[in-house]
Design a protein around this motif. Structure first.
Motif, PDB file in Angstrom:
ATOM      1  N   ALA A 121       0.818  -1.211   0.000  1.00 30.31           N
ATOM      2  CA  ALA A 121       0.000   0.000   0.000  1.00 30.31           C
ATOM      3  C   ALA A 121       0.852   1.262   0.000  1.00 30.31           C
ATOM      4  CB  ALA A 121      -0.931  -0.001   1.206  1.00 30.31           C
ATOM      5  N   THR A 122       2.074   1.216   0.563  1.00 33.09           N
ATOM      6  CA  THR A 122       2.933   2.408   0.635  1.00 33.09           C
ATOM      7  C   THR A 122       4.161   2.289  -0.244  1.00 33.09           C
ATOM      8  OG1 THR A 122       4.067   1.463   2.554  1.00 33.09           O
ATOM      9  CG2 THR A 122       2.166   2.882   2.980  1.00 33.09           C
ATOM     10  N   THR A 123       4.179   1.330  -1.153  1.00 34.06           N
ATOM     11  CA  THR A 123       5.335   1.166  -2.034  1.00 34.06           C
ATOM     12  C   THR A 123       5.421   2.345  -2.999  1.00 34.06           C
ATOM     13  OG1 THR A 123       5.096  -1.221  -1.911  1.00 34.06           O
ATOM     14  CG2 THR A 123       6.414  -0.355  -3.724  1.00 34.06           C
ATOM     15  N   PRO A 124       6.604   2.951  -3.177  1.00 33.66           N
ATOM     16  CA  PRO A 124       6.712   4.082  -4.114  1.00 33.66           C
ATOM     17  C   PRO A 124       6.365   3.643  -5.542  1.00 33.66           C
ATOM     18  CG  PRO A 124       8.615   4.005  -2.669  1.00 33.66           C
ATOM     19  CD  PRO A 124       7.868   2.732  -2.450  1.00 33.66           C
ATOM     20  N   ALA A 125       5.728   4.553  -6.265  1.00 35.25           N
ATOM     21  CA  ALA A 125       5.378   4.267  -7.657  1.00 35.25           C
ATOM     22  C   ALA A 125       6.627   4.385  -8.538  1.00 35.25           C
ATOM     23  CB  ALA A 125       4.309   5.238  -8.123  1.00 35.25           C
ATOM     24  N   PRO A 126       6.641   3.666  -9.654  1.00 33.74           N
ATOM     25  CA  PRO A 126       5.630   2.701 -10.108  1.00 33.74           C
ATOM     26  C   PRO A 126       5.741   1.379  -9.339  1.00 33.74           C
ATOM     27  CG  PRO A 126       7.413   2.801 -11.681  1.00 33.74           C
ATOM     28  CD  PRO A 126       7.743   3.821 -10.634  1.00 33.74           C
TER      29      PRO A 126
ATOM     30  N   ARG B  52      -2.295  -1.221 -10.397  1.00 34.23           N
ATOM     31  CA  ARG B  52      -1.019  -0.642 -10.851  1.00 34.23           C
ATOM     32  C   ARG B  52      -0.892   0.809 -10.409  1.00 34.23           C
ATOM     33  NH1 ARG B  52       4.132  -1.792 -11.938  1.00 34.23           N
ATOM     34  NH2 ARG B  52       5.024  -0.379 -13.502  1.00 34.23           N
ATOM     35  N   LEU B  53       0.226   1.112  -9.716  1.00 38.78           N
ATOM     36  CA  LEU B  53       0.551   2.479  -9.320  1.00 38.78           C
ATOM     37  C   LEU B  53       1.491   3.070 -10.373  1.00 38.78           C
ATOM     38  CD1 LEU B  53       1.202   1.986  -5.497  1.00 38.78           C
ATOM     39  CD2 LEU B  53      -0.651   3.323  -6.524  1.00 38.78           C
ATOM     40  N   TYR B  54       1.007   4.089 -11.108  1.00 38.99           N
ATOM     41  CA  TYR B  54       1.828   4.720 -12.143  1.00 38.99           C
ATOM     42  C   TYR B  54       2.702   5.812 -11.518  1.00 38.99           C
ATOM     43  CZ  TYR B  54      -1.256   2.229 -15.295  1.00 38.99           C
ATOM     44  OH  TYR B  54      -1.946   1.249 -15.946  1.00 38.99           O
TER      45      TYR B  54
END
Length: 270
Positions: free
Chosen positions: A156-161, A217-219
Motif C-alpha cells: 500500500a505504501t510502495t513508491p510508484a511505479p 497498478r501504481l503509475y
C-alpha cells in the motif's frame, strides 16, 4: 294374315313392352346400394353376436375361498386309551394349559434357575441385560456463512511505479456464502505545484470466488506522492483535492503496507 290378327298382335306387343324394357342406370344403382346395405348389416350383426358369445364364454374371476381354521375345542380332554366298552370315568382327565405369564400360587417357591429379570447363564445364575449404549451427541451445526469480509492489501505504501495486491484470506474464503462479491475502489494522488493533490492512478474491481485476488497498478506520481485512498465498496474519487485538505474517510494506520482496510486513506509524505 288378316287385319284382326295384326291388330291383336300389335296390342299384345304394346302391353308387354313395359315388362321387356331394361331397368336403366338409376334402377341398377338402387339395386347395388340395396345389396351393399344388406351386406354391411349382415356383417355388423355377425360381429355383435361374436362379441356377445365371447363375453359369455370368458372365464370370470372368482374370489378365493378363505382358509378353513379349525375351531379350538374348549372343554375337558378325555383320555383316548379308555375302552369304549368299559365304564366311563365320572372325572375326565383335563390337560391344563401352561401360560408363560402364569403367576405362581402363594406359598409356592419358584423353580430353580428361574430368572424373572435376566437370562440364565451356563452356571444357572441370572445374567443381567446389557444396558443400552448412549446415543451419540448431535454434532453442532456449521457456522452460518457471511456475504462480506474485509479484504487484505499489500504494497500500500510502495513508491510508484509499483503493483498493489488485494486478496481474501483463506479463512475468510471458507466463511463466505455462495455467489458473494466484494467491490474495491482505490485512488492514488501526487502533490501539484500549488500544493493541491492531483489523481495519478485509480481503479475499481470486484473480488469473487472465481477471482479472490486482484492487482492494482501504481503509475509514476511525478512529484511528491500524496494520499492513497482505499474504499471498501463503490466510490467516486475527485480528480483534485485542494491544498491542505483530505477526503473525509476514516484514516488507516499510516505507514502500514499490509493489513485489513475499510474506508481509509494513507497520507504518504515526501
Amino acid at each position: 294374315m288378316s287385319d284382326d290378327l295384326r291388330r291383336m298382335l300389335a296390342e299384345a306387343s304394346r302391353a308387354a313392352q313395359p315388362h321387356l324394357r331394361p331397368p336403366g342406370p338409376d334402377a341398377a344403382r338402387n339395386t347395388l346400394r340395396r345389396r351393399r346395405v344388406m351386406r354391411v348389416s349382415g356383417l355388423a350383426m355377425v360381429l355383435v353376436l361374436a362379441l356377445v358369445l365371447a363375453t359369455n364364454l370368458l372365464p370370470r374371476p372368482t374370489s378365493p375361498m378363505p382358509p378353513l381354521v379349525p375351531t379350538p375345542s374348549i372343554g375337558p380332554t378325555v383320555d383316548p386309551s379308555a375302552s369304549p366298552s368299559g365304564p366311563v370315568s365320572a372325572t375326565p382327565t383335563v390337560v391344563p394349559s401352561l401360560s408363560p405369564s402364569a403367576t405362581p400360587a402363594p406359598g409356592s417357591s419358584p423353580s430353580p434357575g428361574a430368572t424373572p429379570s435376566g437370562r440364565p447363564g451356563s452356571s444357572g445364575q441370572p445374567v443381567a441385560n446389557p444396558s443400552p449404549s448412549p446415543s451419540p451427541s448431535p454434532s453442532p451445526p456449521p457456522p452460518a456463512c457471511v456475504d462480506i469480509v474485509e479484504p487484505q492489501i499489500t504494497n500500500a505504501t510502495t513508491p510508484a511505479p509499483a503493483t498493489m495486491t488485494f486478496s481474501i484470506a483463506p479463512a475468510d474464503l471458507e466463511r463466505l456464502c455462495d455467489g458473494w462479491q466484494i467491490r474495491i475502489t482505490w485512488a492514488a494522488y501526487y502533490v501539484y505545484q500549488d500544493s493541491s493533490q492531483m489523481m495519478a492512478s485509480a481503479n475499481d474491481f470486484v473480488l469473487s470466488a472465481a477471482t479472490p485476488t486482484r492487482t492494482g497498478r501504481l503509475y509514476s506520481e511525478y512529484n511528491c506522492p500524496a494520499d492513497r485512498y482505499f474504499y471498501f465498496g463503490a466510490h467516486t474519487f475527485p480528480e483534485t483535492i485542494p491544498a491542505g485538505e483530505h477526503l473525509d474517510l476514516p484514516a488507516w494506520s499510516p505507514g502500514r503496507s499490509t493489513g485489513l482496510f475499510r474506508q481509509h486513506f494513507l497520507n504518504v509524505n515526501c
